[in-house]
Design a protein around this motif. Structure first.
Motif, short mmCIF file in Angstrom:
data_model
loop_
_atom_site.label_atom_id
_atom_site.label_comp_id
_atom_site.label_asym_id
_atom_site.label_seq_id
_atom_site.Cartn_x
_atom_site.Cartn_y
_atom_site.Cartn_z
N HIS A 91 13.99 -2.53 -6.80
CA HIS A 91 12.64 -3.00 -6.48
C HIS A 91 12.18 -3.93 -7.61
O HIS A 91 11.68 -3.47 -8.64
N TRP A 92 12.37 -5.23 -7.41
CA TRP A 92 12.21 -6.21 -8.49
C TRP A 92 10.79 -6.29 -9.03
O TRP A 92 10.60 -6.55 -10.21
N LEU A 93 9.79 -6.08 -8.18
CA LEU A 93 8.40 -6.15 -8.63
C LEU A 93 7.69 -4.81 -8.52
O LEU A 93 6.47 -4.74 -8.61
N GLY A 94 8.44 -3.75 -8.33
CA GLY A 94 7.84 -2.43 -8.19
C GLY A 94 7.56 -2.10 -6.74
O GLY A 94 8.00 -2.80 -5.81
N VAL A 95 6.81 -1.02 -6.54
CA VAL A 95 6.52 -0.55 -5.19
C VAL A 95 5.01 -0.38 -5.01
O VAL A 95 4.26 -0.32 -5.98
N GLU A 96 4.62 -0.29 -3.76
CA GLU A 96 3.23 -0.14 -3.40
C GLU A 96 2.77 1.30 -3.63
O GLU A 96 3.49 2.24 -3.27
N PRO A 97 1.59 1.51 -4.21
CA PRO A 97 1.09 2.88 -4.36
C PRO A 97 0.94 3.57 -3.00
O PRO A 97 0.70 2.94 -1.98
N GLN A 98 1.09 4.87 -3.02
CA GLN A 98 0.99 5.77 -1.86
C GLN A 98 2.15 5.62 -0.88
O GLN A 98 2.71 6.60 -0.43
N THR A 99 2.52 4.40 -0.51
CA THR A 99 3.56 4.21 0.51
C THR A 99 4.94 4.00 -0.08
O THR A 99 5.94 4.33 0.55
N GLY A 100 5.03 3.40 -1.27
CA GLY A 100 6.32 3.10 -1.86
C GLY A 100 7.01 1.89 -1.26
O GLY A 100 8.19 1.64 -1.52
N ARG A 101 6.29 1.11 -0.44
CA ARG A 101 6.90 -0.11 0.13
C ARG A 101 7.17 -1.13 -0.97
O ARG A 101 6.43 -1.23 -1.95
N ASP A 102 8.22 -1.91 -0.79
CA ASP A 102 8.66 -2.84 -1.82
C ASP A 102 7.66 -3.99 -1.96
O ASP A 102 7.34 -4.68 -0.97
N LEU A 103 7.17 -4.24 -3.19
CA LEU A 103 6.17 -5.27 -3.41
C LEU A 103 6.74 -6.68 -3.29
O LEU A 103 6.08 -7.58 -2.78
N PHE A 104 7.96 -6.87 -3.76
CA PHE A 104 8.56 -8.21 -3.65
C PHE A 104 8.70 -8.61 -2.18
O PHE A 104 8.37 -9.74 -1.81
N ALA A 105 9.18 -7.71 -1.36
CA ALA A 105 9.34 -8.02 0.07
C ALA A 105 8.00 -8.31 0.72
O ALA A 105 7.87 -9.26 1.51
N ARG A 106 6.99 -7.53 0.39
CA ARG A 106 5.67 -7.77 0.99
C ARG A 106 5.06 -9.06 0.47
O ARG A 106 4.34 -9.75 1.20
N LEU A 107 5.34 -9.43 -0.76
CA LEU A 107 4.78 -10.65 -1.32
C LEU A 107 5.38 -11.89 -0.66
O LEU A 107 4.65 -12.82 -0.28
N VAL A 108 6.70 -11.93 -0.50
CA VAL A 108 7.33 -13.12 0.08
C VAL A 108 7.06 -13.20 1.58
O VAL A 108 6.89 -14.31 2.13
N TYR A 109 7.01 -12.07 2.27
CA TYR A 109 6.64 -12.11 3.68
C TYR A 109 5.16 -12.44 3.84
O TYR A 109 4.76 -13.08 4.82
N GLY A 110 4.33 -12.03 2.89
CA GLY A 110 2.92 -12.41 2.91
C GLY A 110 2.73 -13.91 2.76
O GLY A 110 1.79 -14.48 3.32
N ALA A 111 3.63 -14.56 2.01
CA ALA A 111 3.56 -16.01 1.88
C ALA A 111 3.78 -16.68 3.24
O ALA A 111 3.14 -17.69 3.56
N ARG A 112 4.67 -16.14 4.05
CA ARG A 112 4.91 -16.70 5.39
C ARG A 112 3.64 -16.64 6.23
O ARG A 112 3.27 -17.60 6.90
N VAL A 113 2.96 -15.50 6.17
CA VAL A 113 1.77 -15.33 6.99
C VAL A 113 0.64 -16.22 6.48
O VAL A 113 0.00 -16.95 7.25
N SER A 114 0.37 -16.18 5.18
CA SER A 114 -0.76 -16.93 4.63
C SER A 114 -0.56 -18.43 4.80
O SER A 114 -1.47 -19.14 5.24
N LEU A 115 0.62 -18.94 4.45
CA LEU A 115 0.88 -20.37 4.60
C LEU A 115 0.95 -20.77 6.07
O LEU A 115 0.45 -21.84 6.46
N GLY A 116 1.56 -19.94 6.90
CA GLY A 116 1.68 -20.27 8.32
C GLY A 116 0.33 -20.34 9.01
O GLY A 116 0.06 -21.27 9.78
N VAL A 117 -0.54 -19.36 8.73
CA VAL A 117 -1.88 -19.37 9.33
C VAL A 117 -2.66 -20.59 8.86
O VAL A 117 -3.32 -21.27 9.65
N ALA A 118 -2.58 -20.91 7.56
CA ALA A 118 -3.33 -22.05 7.03
C ALA A 118 -2.84 -23.36 7.63
O ALA A 118 -3.65 -24.23 8.01
#
Length: 337
Positions: A91-118
């Motif tokens: 987990h290169w950037l750590g994990v999300e509190p409570q859920t343990g989801r990978d932060l790096f994966a959520r960050l790069v996939y979040g870029a797709r959503v934020s840039l795509g919507v904009a």
């Protein structure tokens, strides 16, 4: 960034004089602006990361939705186990509190959503603004009046209030990123662009080459496509470059308020919403999406200013410092020779 400021930055050109003829003068002037080049590199890197999100997360061996409860300390309320929020080789950037989801994966996939919507919202704004602006500029008095009044209404409408109302009443089954892009694109931005395009069209249609085309029997659509659109390219491109960071901020704000992109689809605004109670226990959970959002908006704003200056040689860059004037003067001299 307000729509009035966007319009004032984009519409600083006299449309009766071509701002920058051809691609070569534009690229030559853009290369003299180091801040714009750095911003362009940052934007290109962000787009590349967004497009390559599946490959990057596959290389890490994680995905943005899988829970890892063993990586959080339930006795402490779900704080990630380990230093720096659970950073490790898996987990290169750590994990999300409570859920343990990978932060790096959520960050790069979040870029797709934020840039795509904009970007999708910007396309909707451009289509509406350019088409209605040209219609108002070339139409009769009543068409001009109706289009202008409609644009005035949308300019004065409170974006966040209208967006909150619309997003709250749409059925949950509708794809949320598409819905956010449509709401942002239809409610904001295009009214100011339409008024700007109308003003430029009214000036351009008085020029000799447009009058000659009209006397030659060309139809309105052909005149708009062949004679007006090239003259409108510089302010429209500049306005587009300045709209994208504004739309990213709006999407993040809507997600932060809980009416934007819904879980488990990651977006930077949604991550900020979930992180607002973890800034002390797991600060990286808040700082990572905030830094990504800040870097994206700053890079796009700087790039937009560089595009505006490169398209209009008479405009002074708001970011130019040091030897910027000398470099641009040398570029202009080289282009003239």
């Amino acid at each position: 960034m307000s729509e009035a400021l966007l319009a004032s930055q984009a519409a600083g050109t006299d449309p009766s004089v071509p701002a920058a003829s051809g691609a070569r003068p534009f690229w030559r002037r853009l290369r003299t602006q180091r801040a714009a080049l750095v911003a362009a590199a940052v934007v290109a890197l962000l787009v590349l990361v967004a497009l390559a999100a599946p490959l990057l997360t596959a290389f890490e061996g994680q995905d943005p939705t899988t829970y890892h409860p063993s990586l959080v300390d339930s006795a402490r309320g779900g704080v990630p186990i380990g230093s720096f929020g659970g950073v490790s080789g898996d987990h290169w950037l750590g994990v999300e509190p409570q859920t343990g989801r990978d932060l790096f994966a959520r960050l790069v996939y979040g870029a797709r959503v934020s840039l795509g919507v904009a970007l999708a919202a910007t396309v909707v704004q451009l289509l509406l603004g350019v088409v209605l602006g040209i219609v108002a500029g070339l139409g009769n008095r009543w068409v001009d009046l109706v289009v202008t009044r409609i644009a005035d209404i949308f300019v004065s409408m409170p974006l966040m209030v209208i967006a909150l109302a619309l997003l709250a009443i749409v059925p949950a089954g509708f794809p949320r990123p598409v819905l956010v892009a449509l709401v942002v694109g239809l409610v904001s931005g295009w009214g100011t662009l339409a008024k700007m395009v109308r003003a430029q069209t009214l000036t351009l249609k008085q020029l000799d080459y447009v009058s000659a085309a009209r006397l030659s029997g060309w139809g309105t659509a052909r005149i708009a496509r062949r004679e007006l659109l090239p003259g409108l390219a510089a302010p429209v491109i500049t306005y587009s470059a300045l709209l994208v960071p504004t739309n990213i901020t709006v999407e993040a704000a809507l997600s932060f308020l809980g009416v934007g992109v819904k879980p488990p689809t990651p977006s930077w605004g949604q991550m900020l919403t979930a992180a607002n109670v973890w800034y002390q226990a797991a600060p990286q959970y808040l700082l990572l999406p905030a830094a990504a959002l800040f870097a994206t908006v700053l890079a796009l704003t700087v790039l937009g200013d560089g595009v505006r200056t490169a398209l209009d040689p008479r405009a002074a860059s708001r970011l130019r410092v040091g030897t910027g004037r000398k470099r641009e003067a040398e570029a202009d001299k080289g282009g003239a020779s």
